[in-house]
Write a protein that holds these residues in place. Sequence first.
Motif, PDB file in Angstrom:
ATOM      1  N   GLN A 369      21.892 -12.865  21.470  1.00  0.00           N
ATOM      2  CA  GLN A 369      21.695 -12.494  20.064  1.00  0.00           C
ATOM      3  C   GLN A 369      22.046 -13.668  19.149  1.00  0.00           C
ATOM      4  O   GLN A 369      21.332 -13.943  18.172  1.00  0.00           O
ATOM      5  CB  GLN A 369      22.567 -11.282  19.725  1.00  0.00           C
ATOM      6  CG  GLN A 369      22.443 -10.777  18.296  1.00  0.00           C
ATOM      7  CD  GLN A 369      21.128 -10.048  18.038  1.00  0.00           C
ATOM      8  OE1 GLN A 369      20.492  -9.580  18.967  1.00  0.00           O
ATOM      9  NE2 GLN A 369      20.720  -9.987  16.774  1.00  0.00           N
ATOM     10  N   ASP A 374      16.514 -11.783  18.695  1.00  0.00           N
ATOM     11  CA  ASP A 374      17.046 -10.534  18.140  1.00  0.00           C
ATOM     12  C   ASP A 374      16.886  -9.367  19.124  1.00  0.00           C
ATOM     13  O   ASP A 374      15.835  -8.719  19.170  1.00  0.00           O
ATOM     14  CB  ASP A 374      16.357 -10.209  16.821  1.00  0.00           C
ATOM     15  CG  ASP A 374      16.998  -9.025  16.111  1.00  0.00           C
ATOM     16  OD1 ASP A 374      18.095  -8.604  16.540  1.00  0.00           O
ATOM     17  OD2 ASP A 374      16.401  -8.516  15.140  1.00  0.00           O
ATOM     18  N   THR A 376      18.486  -6.617  18.865  1.00  0.00           N
ATOM     19  CA  THR A 376      18.612  -5.347  18.129  1.00  0.00           C
ATOM     20  C   THR A 376      17.251  -4.815  17.680  1.00  0.00           C
ATOM     21  O   THR A 376      17.160  -3.679  17.209  1.00  0.00           O
ATOM     22  CB  THR A 376      19.513  -5.514  16.894  1.00  0.00           C
ATOM     23  OG1 THR A 376      18.910  -6.447  15.983  1.00  0.00           O
ATOM     24  CG2 THR A 376      20.894  -6.026  17.291  1.00  0.00           C
TER      25      THR A 376
END
Length: 496
Positions: A369, A374, A376
């Motif tokens: 991350q 990314d 997420t």
Amino acid sequence: MKKASKVFYITFVLIVLTVAFGVIAPESFEKASGTIRSFIDTSFGWYYLMLMALLLIFTFIIIISPYGKIRLGKDSDRPEFSTVSWISMLFSAGMGIGLVFYGASEPLSHFAIQPATADLGTDAAFKEALQRAYYHWGIHIWAMYGMVALSLAFFQFRKGQPALISSTLKPIFGKKMEGPLGTLVDVLAVFATVFGVATSLGFGAAQINGGLAYLFGIEQGYVAQMIIIGVVTILFIISAWSGLNKGIKYLSNTNMVLAITLLILVLVLGPTILILNMFTETFGAYFQNLIGLSFQSAPLNAENRNWLNSWTIFYWAWWLSWAPFVSMFIARISKGRTIREFLIGVVFAPTVFIAIWFAAFGTAAIDIQKSSFDLTAFPTEQILFAAFNQLPIGTLMSIVAILLVSTFFITSADSATFVLGMQSTNGSLLPSNQIKILWGIAQSLVAAILLSVGGLTAVQNTIIIAALPFSFIIILMVIALFKALNAELKLAKPKK
């Protein structure tokens, strides 16, 4: 039905009524369960925190006390399973799917989405993320399992009582536990078990589906998850049919081999030195901050309070709902061990392994991350596979992970059918295959139906509600256990 007790029929009716409510009026079900969950989070969060902390304290008291020398069985009894198989079996039953589902995603969430107290994306959030994961999966949970399992094993093997939750309360209530009151206790235990296991089955189906979708483009959704649940249900019924010494034992050992293989791959192919350093520092900090973590309720900070409700309180309720199933299974495989040996094995071996697991998977995910990829952006059930894709031989690691989730799925459900069979056949140590198969189908149907009407949120709400009444039973079990252990020591003292 042959040997089925009243507990079987009463619980089956309650489960059917609950699921029917969810099917007939899904919006009302989700709203009602959500309202009750919100009330429990707000009014009983402090209670869950205190209960788990006190169970940990009682565990340490018993380990260092003279109670530790008492054997779970006759003085001449010795363990039925080797230590390695024993730890593999209790670990597979006690954590299973959730460890793979949350191994990367939970620390990542605490770091990059919603930290508990630290600032988003900082080094402090990195360290806190791992400590919180250890806290949610570590020593508190296994102490709770250990205390409930110890009570069951002591009364079952030392005192010759049936393998029932109600039997452990006889030092307090006497023969009343053989009547309606005892039936009520066992019904609550079975009800909590079914919905606790259904949550994990839902997580497992979602993650297997997520992995297959990420790797092979298979459509992700309810239909695919139902097919996965159906296939795995057939597999764990076959395993349940083969019995404790074959199916569950062999699959549990397979789980450990696959889990250790995956862990080693992450350690070697991920940021090895960073993982080792993060584990060393955060595992020490976890024990250093254990008292503060145990009693943190955030009474004056609404944002932190909401975080605790979403994570810690949910976890404590989830583990409490699993307690009848996991603890009864641990008790069943622990005959012949001393109380001290039993508690040290149950509490510390899984805690250390789990900390290493979260340090490896969590550090690897957060490091990815931080490198501007990314994670997420992916749904929770795909985060692990997306992280693996950033490592060498990521596809192979993802395939191993899918196999591991599948075997954990089978062993969790297999163990649960075994325990549900025991609880609904008056404590029989060898419940009939017919009973086990019916429970296996029932818990899969509960997971499937609740997923269809409200997703995992509906299942999570249900287990938090089911866990509350059973938590009061755990308190009574601990009181009864100490009462019985004191009596046991008095009997063992030589008369002057």
